[in-house]
Design a protein around this motif. Structure first.
Motif, PDB file in Angstrom:
ATOM      1  N   ALA A 284       0.857  -1.184   0.000  1.00  0.00           N
ATOM      2  CA  ALA A 284       0.000   0.000   0.000  1.00  0.00           C
ATOM      3  C   ALA A 284       0.893   1.234   0.000  1.00  0.00           C
ATOM      4  O   ALA A 284       2.096   1.148   0.284  1.00  0.00           O
ATOM      5  N   PRO A 285       0.328   2.408  -0.323  1.00  0.00           N
ATOM      6  CA  PRO A 285       1.131   3.635  -0.273  1.00  0.00           C
ATOM      7  C   PRO A 285       1.734   3.861   1.115  1.00  0.00           C
ATOM      8  O   PRO A 285       1.017   3.870   2.120  1.00  0.00           O
ATOM      9  N   LEU A 286       3.057   4.021   1.133  1.00  0.00           N
ATOM     10  CA  LEU A 286       3.783   4.179   2.391  1.00  0.00           C
ATOM     11  C   LEU A 286       4.538   5.504   2.387  1.00  0.00           C
ATOM     12  O   LEU A 286       4.726   6.132   1.342  1.00  0.00           O
ATOM     13  N   SER A 287       4.984   5.882   3.558  1.00  0.00           N
ATOM     14  CA  SER A 287       5.846   7.051   3.691  1.00  0.00           C
ATOM     15  C   SER A 287       6.963   6.724   4.664  1.00  0.00           C
ATOM     16  O   SER A 287       6.766   5.973   5.632  1.00  0.00           O
ATOM     17  N   ILE A 288       8.134   7.274   4.386  1.00  0.00           N
ATOM     18  CA  ILE A 288       9.270   7.178   5.309  1.00  0.00           C
ATOM     19  C   ILE A 288       9.268   8.440   6.162  1.00  0.00           C
ATOM     20  O   ILE A 288       9.175   9.550   5.632  1.00  0.00           O
ATOM     21  N   PHE A 289       9.350   8.278   7.457  1.00  0.00           N
ATOM     22  CA  PHE A 289       9.415   9.459   8.312  1.00  0.00           C
ATOM     23  C   PHE A 289      10.803   9.577   8.939  1.00  0.00           C
ATOM     24  O   PHE A 289      11.475   8.585   9.208  1.00  0.00           O
ATOM     25  N   LEU A 290      11.206  10.809   9.134  1.00  0.00           N
ATOM     26  CA  LEU A 290      12.395  11.122   9.915  1.00  0.00           C
ATOM     27  C   LEU A 290      12.027  12.291  10.817  1.00  0.00           C
ATOM     28  O   LEU A 290      11.712  13.387  10.334  1.00  0.00           O
ATOM     29  N   HIS A 291      12.031  12.037  12.117  1.00  0.00           N
ATOM     30  CA  HIS A 291      11.671  13.060  13.098  1.00  0.00           C
ATOM     31  C   HIS A 291      12.880  13.349  13.974  1.00  0.00           C
ATOM     32  O   HIS A 291      13.517  12.426  14.500  1.00  0.00           O
ATOM     33  N   LEU A 292      13.189  14.626  14.103  1.00  0.00           N
ATOM     34  CA  LEU A 292      14.213  15.072  15.039  1.00  0.00           C
ATOM     35  C   LEU A 292      13.491  15.554  16.289  1.00  0.00           C
ATOM     36  O   LEU A 292      12.660  16.456  16.235  1.00  0.00           O
ATOM     37  N   THR A 293      13.774  14.916  17.416  1.00  0.00           N
ATOM     38  CA  THR A 293      13.044  15.229  18.645  1.00  0.00           C
ATOM     39  C   THR A 293      14.006  15.615  19.768  1.00  0.00           C
ATOM     40  O   THR A 293      15.178  15.213  19.778  1.00  0.00           O
ATOM     41  N   ALA A 294      13.494  16.382  20.690  1.00  0.00           N
ATOM     42  CA  ALA A 294      14.237  16.675  21.916  1.00  0.00           C
ATOM     43  C   ALA A 294      14.204  15.450  22.818  1.00  0.00           C
ATOM     44  O   ALA A 294      13.508  14.468  22.551  1.00  0.00           O
ATOM     45  N   ALA A 295      14.941  15.514  23.929  1.00  0.00           N
ATOM     46  CA  ALA A 295      15.024  14.366  24.832  1.00  0.00           C
ATOM     47  C   ALA A 295      13.660  13.975  25.388  1.00  0.00           C
ATOM     48  O   ALA A 295      13.406  12.794  25.652  1.00  0.00           O
ATOM     49  N   ASP A 296      12.750  14.946  25.525  1.00  0.00           N
ATOM     50  CA  ASP A 296      11.427  14.642  26.058  1.00  0.00           C
ATOM     51  C   ASP A 296      10.412  14.266  24.976  1.00  0.00           C
ATOM     52  O   ASP A 296       9.228  14.126  25.248  1.00  0.00           O
ATOM     53  N   GLY A 297      10.889  14.110  23.718  1.00  0.00           N
ATOM     54  CA  GLY A 297      10.002  13.719  22.628  1.00  0.00           C
ATOM     55  C   GLY A 297       9.405  14.867  21.855  1.00  0.00           C
ATOM     56  O   GLY A 297       8.691  14.640  20.866  1.00  0.00           O
ATOM     57  N   PHE A 298       9.679  16.106  22.242  1.00  0.00           N
ATOM     58  CA  PHE A 298       9.123  17.259  21.534  1.00  0.00           C
ATOM     59  C   PHE A 298       9.736  17.335  20.137  1.00  0.00           C
ATOM     60  O   PHE A 298      10.958  17.291  19.978  1.00  0.00           O
ATOM     61  N   PRO A 299       8.903  17.443  19.086  1.00  0.00           N
ATOM     62  CA  PRO A 299       9.446  17.452  17.717  1.00  0.00           C
ATOM     63  C   PRO A 299      10.143  18.774  17.389  1.00  0.00           C
ATOM     64  O   PRO A 299       9.575  19.850  17.552  1.00  0.00           O
ATOM     65  N   LEU A 300      11.379  18.659  16.933  1.00  0.00           N
ATOM     66  CA  LEU A 300      12.157  19.818  16.511  1.00  0.00           C
ATOM     67  C   LEU A 300      12.115  20.005  15.000  1.00  0.00           C
ATOM     68  O   LEU A 300      12.204  21.134  14.507  1.00  0.00           O
ATOM     69  N   ALA A 301      12.035  18.916  14.243  1.00  0.00           N
ATOM     70  CA  ALA A 301      11.933  18.955  12.779  1.00  0.00           C
ATOM     71  C   ALA A 301      11.311  17.639  12.326  1.00  0.00           C
ATOM     72  O   ALA A 301      11.591  16.580  12.897  1.00  0.00           O
ATOM     73  N   VAL A 302      10.478  17.722  11.291  1.00  0.00           N
ATOM     74  CA  VAL A 302       9.753  16.551  10.799  1.00  0.00           C
ATOM     75  C   VAL A 302       9.868  16.512   9.281  1.00  0.00           C
ATOM     76  O   VAL A 302       9.679  17.535   8.612  1.00  0.00           O
ATOM     77  N   SER A 303      10.188  15.346   8.743  1.00  0.00           N
ATOM     78  CA  SER A 303      10.247  15.184   7.288  1.00  0.00           C
ATOM     79  C   SER A 303       9.714  13.803   6.933  1.00  0.00           C
ATOM     80  O   SER A 303      10.211  12.790   7.433  1.00  0.00           O
ATOM     81  N   ASP A 304       8.686  13.768   6.067  1.00  0.00           N
ATOM     82  CA  ASP A 304       8.076  12.516   5.652  1.00  0.00           C
ATOM     83  C   ASP A 304       7.992  12.483   4.131  1.00  0.00           C
ATOM     84  O   ASP A 304       7.885  13.519   3.481  1.00  0.00           O
ATOM     85  N   GLY A 305       8.003  11.289   3.559  1.00  0.00           N
ATOM     86  CA  GLY A 305       7.821  11.177   2.117  1.00  0.00           C
ATOM     87  C   GLY A 305       8.385   9.880   1.571  1.00  0.00           C
ATOM     88  O   GLY A 305       8.980   9.060   2.299  1.00  0.00           O
ATOM     89  N   LEU A 306       8.188   9.674   0.279  1.00  0.00           N
ATOM     90  CA  LEU A 306       8.744   8.539  -0.458  1.00  0.00           C
ATOM     91  C   LEU A 306       9.000   9.050  -1.869  1.00  0.00           C
ATOM     92  O   LEU A 306       8.070   9.485  -2.554  1.00  0.00           O
ATOM     93  N   ASN A 307      10.256   9.010  -2.315  1.00  0.00           N
ATOM     94  CA  ASN A 307      10.592   9.682  -3.570  1.00  0.00           C
ATOM     95  C   ASN A 307      10.156   8.928  -4.822  1.00  0.00           C
ATOM     96  O   ASN A 307      10.188   9.480  -5.924  1.00  0.00           O
ATOM     97  N   THR A 308       9.743   7.652  -4.664  1.00  0.00           N
ATOM     98  CA  THR A 308       9.341   6.821  -5.800  1.00  0.00           C
ATOM     99  C   THR A 308       7.994   6.174  -5.477  1.00  0.00           C
ATOM    100  O   THR A 308       7.785   5.748  -4.340  1.00  0.00           O
ATOM    101  N   PRO A 309       7.069   6.089  -6.424  1.00  0.00           N
ATOM    102  CA  PRO A 309       5.787   5.438  -6.128  1.00  0.00           C
ATOM    103  C   PRO A 309       5.988   4.044  -5.543  1.00  0.00           C
ATOM    104  O   PRO A 309       6.820   3.263  -6.023  1.00  0.00           O
TER     105      PRO A 309
END
Length: 365
Positions: A284-309
């Motif tokens: 099924a359609p998927l996405s790769i996530f990369l999340h940069l978080t602080a030590a307490d889990g707070f998101p500092l930067a978020v990037s999701d996607g898949l470059n090829t169908p």
């Protein structure tokens, strides 16, 4: 000067002095009647006879009607390439076979309508140079995957790509080169245009890809194609980035191999790159996530996607996913970490899990 003049005999026309790099480098400055009057056709005939070549594509700068005139009692087995290419001429991927091209035509001079008619051959090392004026190449029969960047536009539509690149294609992939690069199993060719080249060229060069076609004489560089070739593309993935320790296969579908941080050119945010190998057909359609978080889990930067169908990827393929870090602070807090994994695009809460039961691979920036 006297020694050089004597040494050049009997090829007086190819003389260039040492300041120009000598006779072997004269083509870098001048062609046409400064170097090439078609005087080495006899050597081409001898070359074809010695190699037992029974078919030869020829673009000859001279007045002899190649293919119909017997030279030294040996009819040249030539299929002439017209100065103005025929409709079936494929400049990116010439058909397999032997090619003999006069240096004037090779460099785009004289009667050529398109100075980049033989740009493909300018990127290759010739198999032979005859008399300094006829360059001989052997194009092998090859097959592989053509990957076409479709974002940012403009790009070549798939129907036109198949027409121009067939019959070498076994697969055709469309991908977003602003978000990364697919690495199909086997040989891969990457068709890029304009600003697309700058987005993925550093990655291709780190992977060891070679430029096999570029057209520097196009009036508008945005519409000038370049083609890169990468052999054993998927096999290059594990060495591209430092390996992630431990087992990191999510749901039996894809394995996280490693990551690297790259500094982008001015005007674009720096980015992290994650490297993946496809282990099974993606259901099924998927996405790769990369999340940069602080030590307490707070998101500092978020990037999701898949470059090829998702449905274009096959088991054994790999890919490099770009993750822009435009939101990341310049100074990371203590304990900051990256988390990466896979989720269903239709339901981001449905993440695929590692054998350990975790839904993300965690590593330090």
């Amino acid at each position: 000067l006297a020694a050089n003049t004597a040494a050049i005999y009997p090829r007086d026309l190819t003389f260039f002095n040492e300041l120009a790099g000598g006779p072997d480098n004269g083509w870098r400055f001048l062609v046409d009647s400064n170097l090439d009057w078609g005087q080495d056709l006899g050597e081409l005939v001898m070359f074809a006879r010695q190699r037992g070549i029974d078919s030869l594509y020829v673009s000859y700068f001279g007045s002899v009607p190649v293919g119909s005139f017997p030279v030294r009692d040996f009819p040249l087995p030539a299929r002439p390439l017209p100065p103005r290419p025929a409709r079936d001429w494929r400049p990116y991927f010439p058909a397999p076979g032997w090619y003999a091209i006069s240096v004037t035509h090779l460099m785009g001079g004289a009667v050529l309508d398109d100075a980049d008619t033989f740009a493909f051959f300018r990127q290759r090392r010739p198999d032979a140079v005859l008399g300094r004026t006829i360059y001989v190449y052997r194009v092998p029969a090859e097959a592989g995957t053509l990957a076409i960047c479709v974002n940012p536009p403009p790009s070549l539509n798939p129907h036109e790509a198949r027409r121009r690149f067939a019959p070498r294609l076994t697969r055709l992939l469309l991908f977003d080169c602003a978000r990364g690069l697919p690495l199909p199993a086997g040989r891969a060719w990457y068709l890029l245009r304009g600003e697309q080249i700058g987005l993925v060229r550093p990655t291709l060069e780190r992977l060891g890809a070679g430029l096999i076609y570029t057209a520097p004489h196009r009036p508008d560089p945005a519409f000038a194609f370049s083609v890169y070739q990468l052999d054993d593309a998927a096999a290059q993935a594990p060495a591209y980035a430092p390996a992630y320790p431990g087992s990191a296969t999510f749901g039996g579908l894809a394995t996280f191999l490693g990551w690297r941080y790259t500094e982008s050119p001015p005007g674009r945010p720096h980015q992290a790159e994650t490297v993946w190998r496809v282990e099974a057909g993606l259901p099924a359609p998927l996405s790769i996530f990369l999340h940069l978080t602080a030590a307490d889990g707070f998101p500092l930067a978020v990037s999701d996607g898949l470059n090829t169908p998702f449905d274009a990827l096959r088991p054994g393929d790999a890919l490099i996913q770009y993750h822009p870090l435009s939101e990341a602070p310049a100074e990371l807090p203590a304990g900051a970490q990256f988390q990466t994994g896979l989720y269903l695009l239709a339901d981001p809460s449905q993440r695929y899990r590692l054998p350990s039961g975790r839904d993300a691979a965690v590593f330090s920036p």
